[in-house]
Design an enzyme around this catalytic site. Structure first.
Site, short mmCIF file in Angstrom:
data_model
loop_
_atom_site.label_atom_id
_atom_site.label_comp_id
_atom_site.label_asym_id
_atom_site.label_seq_id
_atom_site.Cartn_x
_atom_site.Cartn_y
_atom_site.Cartn_z
N PHE A 1 -11.21 -0.22 -0.55
CA PHE A 1 -11.01 -0.88 0.73
C PHE A 1 -11.36 -2.36 0.57
CE2 PHE A 1 -10.50 0.40 5.29
CZ PHE A 1 -10.19 -0.89 5.69
N ASP B 1 0.86 -1.18 0.00
CA ASP B 1 0.00 0.00 0.00
C ASP B 1 0.91 1.24 0.00
OD1 ASP B 1 -1.91 1.99 1.08
OD2 ASP B 1 -3.20 0.31 1.52
C1 PRP Z 1 -1.09 -4.40 6.20
C2 PRP Z 1 -0.73 -5.45 5.15
C3 PRP Z 1 0.70 -5.16 4.83
C4 PRP Z 1 0.82 -3.66 5.07
C5 PRP Z 1 0.85 -2.94 3.77
O1 PRP Z 1 -0.71 -4.85 7.47
O2 PRP Z 1 -0.91 -6.75 5.64
O3 PRP Z 1 1.60 -5.86 5.67
O4 PRP Z 1 -0.32 -3.27 5.84
O5 PRP Z 1 0.74 -1.57 3.94
P1 PRP Z 1 1.91 -0.53 3.68
O6 PRP Z 1 2.44 -0.79 2.30
O7 PRP Z 1 1.19 0.80 3.75
O8 PRP Z 1 2.94 -0.65 4.73
P2 PRP Z 1 -1.26 -4.24 8.85
O9 PRP Z 1 -0.25 -3.33 9.43
O10 PRP Z 1 -2.63 -3.69 8.64
O11 PRP Z 1 -1.32 -5.55 9.75
P3 PRP Z 1 -2.05 -6.95 9.42
O12 PRP Z 1 -1.20 -7.66 8.40
O13 PRP Z 1 -2.08 -7.64 10.73
O14 PRP Z 1 -3.43 -6.64 8.88
#
Ligand code: PRP
Length: 179
Positions: free
Chosen positions: A151, A102
């Site tokens: 989303f 993301d």
């Molecule tokens: C989410 C997803 C990725 C990260 C990507 O994890 O699983 O690891 O965000 O986003 P970024 O490119 O903006 O860093 P999250 O921190 O929500 O934890 P989760 O995996 O437990 O849902």
């Protein structure tokens, strides 16, 4: 389809196809080696399990819990290591498995950390890529599906820790996260 979703973006069958292709790409790249596949928990857990089972290459597994969103929809900018790896990555070919790239903050954090610990190589496979949200210029080496700024939840991806166990991926209704 779950009542909180407005549409499905990837069905179970489509996910299975994409997993197969990603595994074939990894098999070709890592032929003759034994890489260490790392699941970035919790989001990547479903993709990770399916992906390593679809690979022919012998692969070792490890897990790291990294969190940057908490219950917010904006990246904190500094992903937190909640649980570290059990294995050493020194001189290892690392395959980092992500559900989504993301902002890119998690990927950069992991790359700097693991290369700093002496990994021999660092390859990122992501199920989803959301390039419109990028804050740092990084890219997965292989991503299965590009998506706009929607989303999405399911197959590991959550909203406030919910929907992870849906076997498909769908777009969450706006009224759910804006209420
Ligand atoms: C989410 C997803 C990725 C990260 C990507 O994890 O699983 O690891 O965000 O986003 P970024 O490119 O903006 O860093 P999250 O921190 O929500 O934890 P989760 O995996 O437990 O849902």
């Amino acid at each position: 389809m779950h009542k909180d979703l407005e549409s499905v973006v990837l069905t179970e069958a489509e996910i299975a196809q994409k997993v197969k292709r990603a595994a074939a790409w990894l098999d070709e790249k890592f032929a003759g080696t034994t890489p260490l596949a790392i699941s970035v928990l919790k989001g990547s857990v479903m993709f990770f399990c399916d992906l390593v089972r679809a690979m022919q290459t012998p692969v070792q597994l490890d897990f790291m819990t990294v969190s940057s969103y908490g219950s917010s929809s904006e990246s904190s900018g500094m992903p937190k290591i909640v649980m570290d790896l059990a294995a050493s990555v020194k001189d290892r070919d690392v395959i980092l498995v992500e559900d989504i790239v993301d902002s890119g903050n998690t990927l950069v954090r992991m790359r700097d950390l693991l290369m700093g610990r002496g990994a021999k190589s660092f390859t990122v496979v992501a199920l989803f890529d959301k390039p419109s949200r990028r804050k740092v210029p990084v890219k997965a080496d292989y991503s299965c599906f590009e998506i706009g700024d929607e989303f999405i939840v399911g197959y590991g991806l959550d909203y406030a820790q919910q929907y992870r166990n849906l076997p498909y991926v769908g777009i969450l209704k706006r009224e759910i996260y804006e209420k």
